[in-house]
Motif scaffolding. Structure first.
Motif, PDB file in Angstrom:
ATOM      1  N   MET A  75      49.760  36.291  17.424  1.00  0.00           N
ATOM      2  CA  MET A  75      49.775  36.484  18.826  1.00  0.00           C
ATOM      3  C   MET A  75      48.871  37.632  19.238  1.00  0.00           C
ATOM      4  N   SER A  76      48.722  38.611  18.400  1.00  0.00           N
ATOM      5  CA  SER A  76      47.896  39.752  18.762  1.00  0.00           C
ATOM      6  C   SER A  76      46.442  39.334  18.928  1.00  0.00           C
ATOM      7  N   ALA A  77      46.016  38.316  18.207  1.00  0.00           N
ATOM      8  CA  ALA A  77      44.644  37.828  18.356  1.00  0.00           C
ATOM      9  C   ALA A  77      44.463  37.218  19.728  1.00  0.00           C
ATOM     10  N   CYS A  78      45.494  36.503  20.191  1.00  0.00           N
ATOM     11  CA  CYS A  78      45.410  35.909  21.538  1.00  0.00           C
ATOM     12  C   CYS A  78      45.398  36.993  22.587  1.00  0.00           C
ATOM     13  N   VAL A  79      46.188  38.032  22.409  1.00  0.00           N
ATOM     14  CA  VAL A  79      46.246  39.129  23.385  1.00  0.00           C
ATOM     15  C   VAL A  79      44.901  39.840  23.408  1.00  0.00           C
ATOM     16  N   LEU A  80      44.334  40.097  22.258  1.00  0.00           N
ATOM     17  CA  LEU A  80      43.022  40.755  22.211  1.00  0.00           C
ATOM     18  C   LEU A  80      41.955  39.879  22.873  1.00  0.00           C
ATOM     19  N   HIS A  81      42.002  38.598  22.594  1.00  0.00           N
ATOM     20  CA  HIS A  81      41.024  37.682  23.190  1.00  0.00           C
ATOM     21  C   HIS A  81      41.185  37.660  24.711  1.00  0.00           C
ATOM     22  N   GLU A  82      42.463  37.611  25.180  1.00  0.00           N
ATOM     23  CA  GLU A  82      42.715  37.586  26.626  1.00  0.00           C
ATOM     24  C   GLU A  82      42.284  38.893  27.265  1.00  0.00           C
ATOM     25  N   THR A  83      42.492  40.002  26.594  1.00  0.00           N
ATOM     26  CA  THR A  83      42.075  41.294  27.135  1.00  0.00           C
ATOM     27  C   THR A  83      40.556  41.332  27.249  1.00  0.00           C
ATOM     28  N   GLY A  84      39.877  40.829  26.253  1.00  0.00           N
ATOM     29  CA  GLY A  84      38.413  40.781  26.304  1.00  0.00           C
ATOM     30  C   GLY A  84      37.908  39.908  27.454  1.00  0.00           C
ATOM     31  N   LEU A  85      38.568  38.772  27.640  1.00  0.00           N
ATOM     32  CA  LEU A  85      38.186  37.886  28.740  1.00  0.00           C
ATOM     33  C   LEU A  85      38.444  38.554  30.094  1.00  0.00           C
ATOM     34  N   THR A  86      39.529  39.275  30.192  1.00  0.00           N
ATOM     35  CA  THR A  86      39.865  39.959  31.445  1.00  0.00           C
ATOM     36  C   THR A  86      38.814  41.020  31.742  1.00  0.00           C
ATOM     37  N   GLU A  87      38.403  41.761  30.709  1.00  0.00           N
ATOM     38  CA  GLU A  87      37.357  42.780  30.922  1.00  0.00           C
ATOM     39  C   GLU A  87      36.045  42.135  31.363  1.00  0.00           C
ATOM     40  N   LYS A  88      35.683  41.043  30.704  1.00  0.00           N
ATOM     41  CA  LYS A  88      34.452  40.333  31.097  1.00  0.00           C
ATOM     42  C   LYS A  88      34.555  39.835  32.538  1.00  0.00           C
ATOM     43  N   HIS A  89      35.769  39.331  32.903  1.00  0.00           N
ATOM     44  CA  HIS A  89      35.965  38.837  34.264  1.00  0.00           C
ATOM     45  C   HIS A  89      35.794  39.966  35.278  1.00  0.00           C
ATOM     46  N   GLU A  90      36.354  41.130  34.950  1.00  0.00           N
ATOM     47  CA  GLU A  90      36.218  42.288  35.853  1.00  0.00           C
ATOM     48  C   GLU A  90      34.749  42.718  35.960  1.00  0.00           C
ATOM     49  N   GLN A  91      34.030  42.695  34.831  1.00  0.00           N
ATOM     50  CA  GLN A  91      32.600  43.020  34.859  1.00  0.00           C
ATOM     51  C   GLN A  91      31.829  42.022  35.736  1.00  0.00           C
ATOM     52  N   ILE A  92      32.156  40.757  35.598  1.00  0.00           N
ATOM     53  CA  ILE A  92      31.493  39.725  36.401  1.00  0.00           C
ATOM     54  C   ILE A  92      31.799  39.930  37.877  1.00  0.00           C
ATOM     55  N   LEU A  93      33.052  40.204  38.215  1.00  0.00           N
ATOM     56  CA  LEU A  93      33.423  40.433  39.615  1.00  0.00           C
ATOM     57  C   LEU A  93      32.722  41.677  40.166  1.00  0.00           C
ATOM     58  N   GLY A  94      32.609  42.719  39.371  1.00  0.00           N
ATOM     59  CA  GLY A  94      31.900  43.934  39.808  1.00  0.00           C
ATOM     60  C   GLY A  94      30.420  43.646  40.063  1.00  0.00           C
ATOM     61  N   ARG A  95      29.811  42.923  39.133  1.00  0.00           N
ATOM     62  CA  ARG A  95      28.389  42.554  39.286  1.00  0.00           C
ATOM     63  C   ARG A  95      28.194  41.673  40.523  1.00  0.00           C
ATOM     64  N   ARG A  96      29.163  40.766  40.756  1.00  0.00           N
ATOM     65  CA  ARG A  96      29.101  39.894  41.929  1.00  0.00           C
ATOM     66  C   ARG A  96      29.168  40.720  43.200  1.00  0.00           C
ATOM     67  N   ALA A  97      30.045  41.710  43.237  1.00  0.00           N
ATOM     68  CA  ALA A  97      30.180  42.569  44.424  1.00  0.00           C
ATOM     69  C   ALA A  97      28.876  43.330  44.675  1.00  0.00           C
ATOM     70  N   GLU A  98      28.266  43.837  43.606  1.00  0.00           N
ATOM     71  CA  GLU A  98      26.985  44.552  43.749  1.00  0.00           C
ATOM     72  C   GLU A  98      25.907  43.620  44.323  1.00  0.00           C
ATOM     73  N   LEU A  99      25.819  42.410  43.769  1.00  0.00           N
ATOM     74  CA  LEU A  99      24.813  41.459  44.245  1.00  0.00           C
ATOM     75  C   LEU A  99      25.052  41.064  45.701  1.00  0.00           C
ATOM     76  N   LEU A 100      26.308  40.881  46.093  1.00  0.00           N
ATOM     77  CA  LEU A 100      26.611  40.555  47.484  1.00  0.00           C
ATOM     78  C   LEU A 100      26.178  41.684  48.415  1.00  0.00           C
TER      79      LEU A 100
END
Length: 137
Positions: free
Chosen positions: A1-26
């Protein structure tokens, strides 16, 4: 389960980075959109001023031409000799029209030269004799 949690945490960080980049571009797009809109307004204002100046210039030229045309129409009269010549021409056309009527309507050949009504002798003023430049004795 810890592998899934780590993977989900990584995806969440990438999602936040994408949302931040999107806000900058807007924000950049809104800023550049506002600049573009201001540029267009300035250009349209310049084009509008140029167009209005061209319309005024064309209107002035048209008025000048109409004024000149009116002056020419009102003052120019053809010379009396020219009027007489034109009148004689149309009289001769009317006199020769019956001879040419069949040809002009496509029903026959042109009239032969010398047929029809004999030409009238026009009463023209006598021609002046040319000067030779020599003294005659």
């Amino acid at each position: 389960m810890s592998a899934c949690v780590l993977h989900e945490t990584g995806l969440t960080e990438k999602h936040e980075q994408i949302l931040g980049r999107r806000a900058e571009l807007l924000q950049q797009m809104e800023g550049s959109g506002e600049q573009l809109c201001r540029r267009r307004q300035v250009e349209e204002g310049e084009e509008g001023e140029e167009g209005e100046a061209a319309r005024r210039r064309n209107s002035t030229l048209l008025q000048d031409l109409q004024r000149i045309e009116g002056r020419l129409r009102g003052t120019w009269l053809p010379h009396p000799h020219l009027l007489a010549l034109e009148t004689r021409y149309w009289v001769s056309v009317e006199e020769s029209l019956p001879d040419w009527e069949d040809f002009l309507l496509g029903r026959g050949p042109p009239p032969a030269p010398g047929t029809g009504q004999p030409p009238r002798k026009a009463r023209l003023p006598p021609r002046p004799q040319p000067r030779t430049g020599r003294l005659e004795r």
